[in-house]
Design a protein around this motif. Structure first.
Motif, PDB file in Angstrom:
ATOM      1  N   ARG A 298       0.837  -1.200   0.000  1.00  0.00           N
ATOM      2  CA  ARG A 298       0.000   0.000   0.000  1.00  0.00           C
ATOM      3  C   ARG A 298       0.875   1.255   0.000  1.00  0.00           C
ATOM      4  NH1 ARG A 298      -2.258   2.154   4.618  1.00  0.00           N
ATOM      5  NH2 ARG A 298      -1.876   0.178   5.709  1.00  0.00           N
ATOM      6  N   ARG A 301       2.333   1.816  -3.497  1.00  0.00           N
ATOM      7  CA  ARG A 301       1.325   2.338  -4.438  1.00  0.00           C
ATOM      8  C   ARG A 301       1.000   3.799  -4.120  1.00  0.00           C
ATOM      9  NH1 ARG A 301      -0.342  -1.399  -7.864  1.00  0.00           N
ATOM     10  NH2 ARG A 301      -0.269  -3.612  -7.255  1.00  0.00           N
ATOM     11  N   ASP A 302       0.972   4.146  -2.850  1.00  0.00           N
ATOM     12  CA  ASP A 302       0.719   5.540  -2.485  1.00  0.00           C
ATOM     13  C   ASP A 302       1.896   6.427  -2.878  1.00  0.00           C
ATOM     14  OD1 ASP A 302      -1.776   4.932  -1.537  1.00  0.00           O
ATOM     15  OD2 ASP A 302      -1.200   4.917   0.593  1.00  0.00           O
ATOM     16  N   ALA A 304       3.708   5.948  -5.548  1.00  0.00           N
ATOM     17  CA  ALA A 304       3.489   6.165  -6.985  1.00  0.00           C
ATOM     18  C   ALA A 304       2.405   7.221  -7.205  1.00  0.00           C
ATOM     19  CB  ALA A 304       3.108   4.857  -7.662  1.00  0.00           C
ATOM     20  N   ALA A 305       1.346   7.158  -6.419  1.00  0.00           N
ATOM     21  CA  ALA A 305       0.259   8.136  -6.540  1.00  0.00           C
ATOM     22  C   ALA A 305       0.738   9.537  -6.164  1.00  0.00           C
ATOM     23  CB  ALA A 305      -0.911   7.726  -5.650  1.00  0.00           C
ATOM     24  N   ALA A 306       1.808   9.624  -5.338  1.00  0.00           N
ATOM     25  CA  ALA A 306       2.356  10.923  -4.948  1.00  0.00           C
ATOM     26  C   ALA A 306       3.288  11.495  -6.009  1.00  0.00           C
ATOM     27  CB  ALA A 306       3.095  10.796  -3.623  1.00  0.00           C
ATOM     28  N   GLY A 307       3.427  10.796  -7.128  1.00  0.00           N
ATOM     29  CA  GLY A 307       4.192  11.336  -8.248  1.00  0.00           C
ATOM     30  C   GLY A 307       5.463  10.606  -8.595  1.00  0.00           C
ATOM     31  N   TYR A 309       7.901   8.075 -10.317  1.00  0.00           N
ATOM     32  CA  TYR A 309       7.906   7.266 -11.532  1.00  0.00           C
ATOM     33  C   TYR A 309       8.646   5.946 -11.327  1.00  0.00           C
ATOM     34  CZ  TYR A 309      12.892   7.806 -12.690  1.00  0.00           C
ATOM     35  OH  TYR A 309      14.267   7.728 -12.694  1.00  0.00           O
ATOM     36  N   GLY A 320       0.544   0.060 -12.717  1.00  0.00           N
ATOM     37  CA  GLY A 320       1.358   1.248 -12.854  1.00  0.00           C
ATOM     38  C   GLY A 320       1.845   1.427 -14.269  1.00  0.00           C
ATOM     39  N   SER A 321       2.567   2.484 -14.516  1.00  0.00           N
ATOM     40  CA  SER A 321       3.136   2.707 -15.836  1.00  0.00           C
ATOM     41  C   SER A 321       4.301   1.752 -16.052  1.00  0.00           C
ATOM     42  CB  SER A 321       3.601   4.159 -15.973  1.00  0.00           C
ATOM     43  OG  SER A 321       4.564   4.455 -14.981  1.00  0.00           O
ATOM     44  N   GLN A 324       7.295   1.268 -13.560  1.00  0.00           N
ATOM     45  CA  GLN A 324       7.110   2.126 -12.388  1.00  0.00           C
ATOM     46  C   GLN A 324       7.453   1.411 -11.093  1.00  0.00           C
ATOM     47  OE1 GLN A 324       3.157   3.810 -11.944  1.00  0.00           O
ATOM     48  NE2 GLN A 324       3.984   5.565 -10.811  1.00  0.00           N
TER      49      GLN A 324
END
Length: 341
Positions: A298, A301-302, A304-307, A309, A320-321, A324
């Protein structure tokens, strides 16, 4: 200051100066100042350090303030290469801590020689060996900067307290310890201490908020990195975003990390101020097998969500990309969070 493992009282973060001064005041009053040791699942119980005694008589209290108590950092079998980490930590502990009357390069060389390691390493210690009458050192964490079959980089994150006459000064650094492996085990080849540089005249946006957030625990070199003005705001913004959900304990930001991704010629995002590593989340060490995998997943993933890469850790995530998320032996003990800008 150092951190204690849960369920002990949580370690203080960036209030190191206040605590050291408080310890100094207690020492001056004839009491032993105590600072909790840094937390790690592999820590042995706190060592029983005696307060410094004066030479005027047995048992008489020293006129000088006592340094904080520390405990040796030791790896567990959960590490990828526990022997490599142990060797790296031992040399840092040997150089960076000494009793009254045992300071200086010559005494440090004797301590290193007792480990069976090259005494020339003392000449590379830099900020780890300041001029002082006495020093105490606590390793906060030791994480991989890279691990291959016959070579390794271990980043030894430490806090240090030094005493000159009646003044105790808190500090610390991060040392990139380079090791090689032979038939007889791991040996230390070189030391690369952090050099964060001076503080910027004006703090970049979000940096003061990071430095004052009690949910973001930073070691000395990381604090200096953020104050230097050489860390991208993307790092600070991500730290603040993650701190809204987690208590994150950072190991490395910019300085004290290898310039290139270990074993390659590809520049690392860390020295460019575009990454940070987290070794403990909500009081749970990433390397500890008892830490819930769901918590680490978790958190990644958070991040990654915070920007970020480029998020690496002990768990290989799907989605993800492209590229990532990643996982390898180096990131078995921490979560790497990198940014393009």
């Amino acid at each position: 200051m150092t951190r204690t493992r849960a369920p002990a009282v949580p370690p203080p973060g960036r209030r190191t100066v206040l605590a050291a001064l408080a310890g100094a005041a207690l020492g001056a009053a004839g009491c032993s100042g105590r600072t909790p040791p840094a937390a790690h699942p592999s820590h042995t119980p706190p060592a029983t350090h005696r307060s410094q005694r004066s030479s005027t008589g047995a048992g008489s209290p020293s006129p000088f303030p006592a340094l904080p108590r520390t405990t040796p950092w030791r790896p567990t079998s959960a590490e990828v290469q526990p022997a490599a980490k142990l060797r790296a930590v031992q040399v840092v502990e040997a150089i960076g801590a000494w009793g009254d009357g045992h300071g200086g390069a010559a005494a440090a060389r004797a301590r290193v020689a007792a480990l069976g390691l090259p005494t020339a390493l003392v000449g590379q210690a830099g900020p780890l060996l300041p001029a002082a009458d006495q020093a105490a050192l606590q390793v906060v964490d030791a994480q991989y900067g890279g691990i291959l079959s016959r070579s390794a980089s271990v980043l030894v994150v430490c806090r240090q307290w030094t005493r000159r006459a009646g003044t105790v000064k808190p500090g610390g650094t991060t040392v990139d310890v380079r090791l090689s492996r032979s038939g007889s085990g791991w040996t230390v080849d070189a030391l690369h201490p952090a050099h964060p540089g001076p503080a910027a005249r004006t703090a970049a946006p979000d940096i003061p908020s990071v430095l004052s957030d009690d949910r973001i625990v930073l070691p000395p070199a990381a604090v200096a990195d953020l104050r230097s003005g050489r860390v991208h705001t993307s790092v600070a913004k991500a730290m603040l975003a993650l701190a809204r959900t987690y208590r994150l304990e950072v190991s490395v930001v910019r300085s004290g990390h290898p310039l290139d991704v270990f074993g390659t010629s590809r520049p690392s995002d860390h020295p460019r101020g575009r990454a940070f590593d987290v070794w403990r989340i909500d009081g749970h060490a990433v390397v500890d097998p008892a830490t819930p995998r769901s918590l680490i997943e978790r958190f990644m993933r958070d991040a990654a969500a915070a920007g970020s890469y480029n998020v690496g850790g002990p768990v290989l995530l799907s989605g993800g990309s492209a590229g990532q998320f990643f996982s390898d032996a180096t990131h078995h003990d921490h979560v790497h969070i990198g940014f393009r800008t």
